[in-house]
Design an enzyme around this catalytic site. Structure first.
Site, PDB file in Angstrom:
ATOM      1  N   HIS A  98     -54.251  13.037  45.542  1.00 44.15           N
ATOM      2  CA  HIS A  98     -55.152  11.923  45.221  1.00 44.15           C
ATOM      3  C   HIS A  98     -54.403  10.581  45.185  1.00 44.15           C
ATOM      4  O   HIS A  98     -54.778   9.636  45.890  1.00 44.15           O
ATOM      5  CB  HIS A  98     -55.821  12.188  43.863  1.00 44.15           C
ATOM      6  CG  HIS A  98     -56.750  11.093  43.422  1.00 44.15           C
ATOM      7  ND1 HIS A  98     -58.109  11.184  43.535  1.00 44.15           N
ATOM      8  CD2 HIS A  98     -56.507   9.864  42.896  1.00 44.15           C
ATOM      9  CE1 HIS A  98     -58.667  10.067  43.090  1.00 44.15           C
ATOM     10  NE2 HIS A  98     -57.707   9.239  42.689  1.00 44.15           N
ATOM     11  N   GLU A  99     -53.357  10.504  44.376  1.00 47.15           N
ATOM     12  CA  GLU A  99     -52.655   9.216  44.212  1.00 47.15           C
ATOM     13  C   GLU A  99     -51.938   8.808  45.497  1.00 47.15           C
ATOM     14  O   GLU A  99     -51.924   7.624  45.850  1.00 47.15           O
ATOM     15  CB  GLU A  99     -51.679   9.267  43.025  1.00 47.15           C
ATOM     16  CG  GLU A  99     -52.322   9.555  41.670  1.00 47.15           C
ATOM     17  CD  GLU A  99     -53.477   8.638  41.282  1.00 47.15           C
ATOM     18  OE1 GLU A  99     -53.655   7.560  41.897  1.00 47.15           O
ATOM     19  OE2 GLU A  99     -54.231   9.009  40.368  1.00 47.15           O
ATOM     20  N   HIS A 133     -54.263   7.178  47.915  1.00 46.64           N
ATOM     21  CA  HIS A 133     -54.430   5.729  47.705  1.00 46.64           C
ATOM     22  C   HIS A 133     -53.341   4.945  48.432  1.00 46.64           C
ATOM     23  O   HIS A 133     -53.623   3.919  49.038  1.00 46.64           O
ATOM     24  CB  HIS A 133     -54.365   5.389  46.214  1.00 46.64           C
ATOM     25  CG  HIS A 133     -55.603   5.720  45.457  1.00 46.64           C
ATOM     26  ND1 HIS A 133     -56.857   5.321  45.851  1.00 46.64           N
ATOM     27  CD2 HIS A 133     -55.780   6.414  44.297  1.00 46.64           C
ATOM     28  CE1 HIS A 133     -57.748   5.748  44.964  1.00 46.64           C
ATOM     29  NE2 HIS A 133     -57.133   6.420  44.023  1.00 46.64           N
ATOM     30  N   HIS A 161     -61.743   6.058  46.468  1.00 48.81           N
ATOM     31  CA  HIS A 161     -62.376   7.199  45.802  1.00 48.81           C
ATOM     32  C   HIS A 161     -63.532   7.735  46.627  1.00 48.81           C
ATOM     33  O   HIS A 161     -64.213   6.987  47.326  1.00 48.81           O
ATOM     34  CB  HIS A 161     -62.842   6.807  44.397  1.00 48.81           C
ATOM     35  CG  HIS A 161     -61.690   6.660  43.456  1.00 48.81           C
ATOM     36  ND1 HIS A 161     -61.722   5.885  42.335  1.00 48.81           N
ATOM     37  CD2 HIS A 161     -60.447   7.206  43.510  1.00 48.81           C
ATOM     38  CE1 HIS A 161     -60.544   5.961  41.723  1.00 48.81           C
ATOM     39  NE2 HIS A 161     -59.755   6.754  42.425  1.00 48.81           N
ATOM     40  N   CYS A 162     -63.732   9.039  46.518  1.00 49.79           N
ATOM     41  CA  CYS A 162     -64.760   9.726  47.297  1.00 49.79           C
ATOM     42  C   CYS A 162     -65.784  10.288  46.316  1.00 49.79           C
ATOM     43  O   CYS A 162     -65.436  10.675  45.202  1.00 49.79           O
ATOM     44  CB  CYS A 162     -64.084  10.847  48.084  1.00 49.79           C
ATOM     45  SG  CYS A 162     -65.202  11.820  49.089  1.00 49.79           S
ATOM     46  N   CYS A 194     -63.654  16.900  46.816  1.00 47.87           N
ATOM     47  CA  CYS A 194     -62.601  16.225  47.575  1.00 47.87           C
ATOM     48  C   CYS A 194     -61.474  15.760  46.652  1.00 47.87           C
ATOM     49  O   CYS A 194     -61.723  15.321  45.530  1.00 47.87           O
ATOM     50  CB  CYS A 194     -63.210  15.032  48.306  1.00 47.87           C
ATOM     51  SG  CYS A 194     -61.999  14.001  49.163  1.00 47.87           S
ATOM     52  N   CYS A 212     -61.800  15.942  51.886  1.00 48.23           N
ATOM     53  CA  CYS A 212     -63.011  16.337  52.603  1.00 48.23           C
ATOM     54  C   CYS A 212     -62.846  15.842  54.049  1.00 48.23           C
ATOM     55  O   CYS A 212     -61.913  15.087  54.352  1.00 48.23           O
ATOM     56  CB  CYS A 212     -64.247  15.735  51.943  1.00 48.23           C
ATOM     57  SG  CYS A 212     -64.414  13.964  52.162  1.00 48.23           S
ATOM     58  N   CYS A 272     -62.677  11.921  54.392  1.00 47.50           N
ATOM     59  CA  CYS A 272     -61.400  11.325  53.956  1.00 47.50           C
ATOM     60  C   CYS A 272     -60.270  11.709  54.905  1.00 47.50           C
ATOM     61  O   CYS A 272     -59.378  10.903  55.164  1.00 47.50           O
ATOM     62  CB  CYS A 272     -61.084  11.732  52.527  1.00 47.50           C
ATOM     63  SG  CYS A 272     -62.195  10.965  51.329  1.00 47.50           S
TER      64      CYS A 272
HETATM   65 ZN   LIG Z   1     -57.857   7.229  42.270  1.00 47.23          ZN
HETATM   66 ZN   LIG Z   2     -63.482  12.720  50.431  1.00 47.24          ZN
END
Ligand SMILES: [Zn+2]
Ligand SMILES: [Zn+2]
Length: 179
Positions: free
Chosen positions: A131-132, A135, A141-142, A147, A166, A169
């Protein structure tokens, strides 16, 4: 392979853990990942009343230690992190500086009074790192709760996510990386 992701342990983080994390991140981002020397952040850096580390302080320290790395820097800490607007955060990222930080503090099952579980901690950490780092590679963000780019507010939301992106993304990442 070029080293595009540098993993920086804050103080002591289990090396077996980080060595397992690196190839998983390489696969997700089709990038080289390497574990760097650890960065010392003394306990005196914590906010004394909260017993937590201000996330921007950590990002600034990591950025100072790795100026212009030509890669995304991912710091992993055991300290509990907070933001002005959030009681706690699992992690954060500074897209412009390509610095991502993840805390394992609230990813441990023992934090929730359950027996410690290495594999569960690993899966949770992988999700938050994907996640990070996402970025730092320009992803936002999704809304798909499965995801990895879904913003999790609780450990339940982290557990509900997949450790990868996903389809949408994934396409965004491929586009961002080819531009
Ligand atoms: Zn975030
Ligand atoms: Zn996503």
């Amino acid at each position: 392979m070029d080293c595009d992701i540098r993993i920086v342990p804050i103080n002591t983080v289990d090396h077996v853990f980080l060595d397992r994390l690196a190839p998983c991140l390489e696969e997700r981002f089709i990038a080289g990942a390497r574990v760097e020397r650890s960065l010392v952040v003394p306990r005196s850096t914590l906010n004394a009343t909260r017993g937590q580390l201000f996330v921007s302080t950590l990002i600034a320290k990591v950025q100072r230690a790795h100026p212009k790395p030509g890669a995304a820097v991912l710091a992993i800490t055991d300290f509990d992190l907070y933001k002005t607007s959030h009681r706690f955060v699992f992690g954060d990222a500074d897209e412009a500086q390509s610095v991502a930080v993840v805390s394992v503090h609230r990813l441990r099952s023992d934090f929730y009074g359950e027996p410690s579980d290495f594999n569960m901690l690993f899966q949770r950490t992988l999700k938050e790192c994907v996640h990070e780092l996402g970025h730092t590679f320009g992803l936002k963000h999704c809304y798909n709760a499965r995801c990895a780019m879904y913003y999790s507010n609780s450990i339940f939301e982290t557990d509900n996510k997949m450790p990868h992106f996903c389809e949408i993304c994934d396409h965004r990442l491929a586009r961002a990386r080819s531009s």
